[in-house]
Design an enzyme around this catalytic site. Sequence first.
Site, PDB file in Angstrom:
ATOM      1  CG  HIS A  83      12.184  19.725  44.830  1.00 64.46           C
ATOM      2  ND1 HIS A  83      11.089  19.601  45.667  1.00 64.46           N
ATOM      3  CD2 HIS A  83      12.520  21.044  44.868  1.00 64.46           C
ATOM      4  CE1 HIS A  83      10.779  20.790  46.160  1.00 64.46           C
ATOM      5  NE2 HIS A  83      11.636  21.680  45.706  1.00 64.46           N
ATOM      6  CG  ASP A 219       9.858  16.768  47.237  1.00 61.40           C
ATOM      7  OD1 ASP A 219      11.073  16.517  47.274  1.00 61.40           O
ATOM      8  OD2 ASP A 219       9.373  17.673  46.541  1.00 61.40           O
ATOM      9  CB  SER A 627      11.716  23.767  48.136  1.00 60.58           C
ATOM     10  OG  SER A 627      10.745  24.051  47.160  1.00 60.58           O
TER      11      SER A 627
END
Length: 695
Positions: A83, A219, A627
């Site tokens: 992402h 991810d 992240s």
Amino acid sequence: MKVLKFIIFFIVFQVSAQQGGMWIPSLLEGMNEDEMQNLGSKLTAKDIYDVNNSSLKDAIGHFNGGCTSEVISDKGLVLTNHHCGFGQIQSHSSLENDYLKDGFWAMSLEDELPNEGLFIEFIVSIHDVTDKVLQGVMDTMTEKEKQSQITKNSNEAMKNWSKAIWQEVKVKSFYKGNQYFLFVTERFEDIRLVGAPPSSIGKFGSDTDNWVFPRHTGDFSMFRIYADANNRPAKYSKENKPYKPKHFLPISLDGVEEGDFTMVFGFPGRTNEYLPAVAIEHITKEYNPTNIAIREAALKVIDQKMKASDAVRIKYASKQARIANAWKKWIGENLGINKSKAVEKRRAFEATFTKALKEKGLENKYGNILPKFDKLYKDFAPVNIKRRNFIEVFLVTNELMQMTFRAYQVEQALIANPKSFERAKASLISRLKGIHKNYDVDVDKGVYLNVMPLYGKKVDASIYNKTAFTNLESALKLLEGSADDIIKNLNADAAYTYAKPIIAEFFNTIDSEFQQKNTPITALQTQYMTALMEALPNERYFPDANSTLRVTYGQVRGYSPRDAVYYNPVSYLDGVIEKYVPGDYEFDVPQKLRDLYKTKDYGPYADSNGKVPVCFLGTNHTTGGNSGSPAIDAEGNLVGLNFDRVWEGTMSDMNYDPEICRNIMVDLRYVLFIIDKYAGAKHLIDEMQLVHPKK
């Protein structure tokens, strides 16, 4: 003005295996080092941060200013979240080459794809410049005067700091303006896309699983840093070579088990751990619900249109993910605050603080802080909500309104300073092109019809048929001619004339009132931070996140989200297959991955039980910006890739609770399994240093 570092010097902490906190890596010696070792770490503070020698911090890069990445080979290979790289993957995708749907793997250096505007920034060194920045700042000054002096001193410190010509410096505030650090950085701007799994792996579970455990999402995405002939930062050039890092992270094939030490090293964006109870109550009961409603209304339209059209899906994939992420996060944040009784606990802490002020004779100095917070927030709440609702409608969800907003800014700039004509015009042209690159009028009109009523303004659907902004060519024609021509063209456009009074109200009334009422709250928060550490010096304090490099440590742990439910800390590929729904945009599984599962062709990436681990939980204190952060084991090896938190644990931005708060990481063995067995990109595995620290 009192300098916080002198207060910190006298704080006495009981050393134990405490968790929570986002710690400055240059200040780990002592308490933090001991705590990490009590949790199982074998690392020293210098292993993590060392100015004179290679250390872990040299492998940690700030990815495009919003995520974290880590170097995993001596050829500048970089790992981050899917992402985080989503915008770049999307920008290279088309109906002919749908990298979002099919994935992308460069089988040679020549196949790697450049990304204009993408950068990765490393921290070279960190320095305490509190004395310099607060020089001449007096308690008798107004807040405006204090900030002016701080800005002047910060600029002077940066200007005079010795650095290499390719390096940059920045000064950041800590502890609500009580302490300041200067960062020397190196920014690399030739970053190329190397690999990404299909969204059915990289975004598996999509909105349904977002912020929820058990997760089964791969991810991750991979990039490579390129440098000039001297291994220094450089703009994109075919002559550039793969970067040779000062340090890269070896990867453990031994994985994790419950109780293992984990350290997440990255660039957390923003937290507010020292808010008063009245602020937390305002955010969760008033502020969040209105913004949740606006995003939900937008997502209802976008999701429906994406499911019906591949072209729309590609255009809106990144926007949808951005809108949905915060929408669901805010919902979970409210749940966690309620579940943990955070407001009640914060009020109890404030009672302890008030008692301590009385006992230490500090009532006259600080006794007015909490009552003043109550009064200020009561007055501040309505405008805070109105301002954010405007931002949600005009800058986050609806693109036509965003275009009119940017046009309004240009008009005001031209009126205020005609000499800025060319710069203002070029800026608007660039923004219009950026929006129209992935724009669909039908989707945007549907969003407008759904969100504008929630802002309390009348809806006029006809503007979509009358405006020039919904077509790039006609929009650019509005910007032809002189400054007077442009202003005249804009004010003749239907969408612009509709939006202009709403935008003017925002700038002239709402935002100015917000700034006026927020300034004393910000100043009081600084005073509150100082008061807390003076009145309660034995409490545990760490600086809020501010997009600077931080260390957070914890352990692999499961958790119980509700009565009679317990989540084990590791999820497996079995769960991916269990969730499989053929053709579903959230839970479809590629045929090849199903075949690998059926034949159990796992290579060396299976656990001791013969299963492929996908994700695991930890007690690390993370937030947005973490992240892509590496999860590092006790020996300094990469074991996981941070990408999410559990739903109730999103409250950790305001209230970290080790019983509830968990971060979610992709197990590196799943990453390697996908690269090797699924993608057939064994050459990338060969670049890495794979180790067996437990054996």
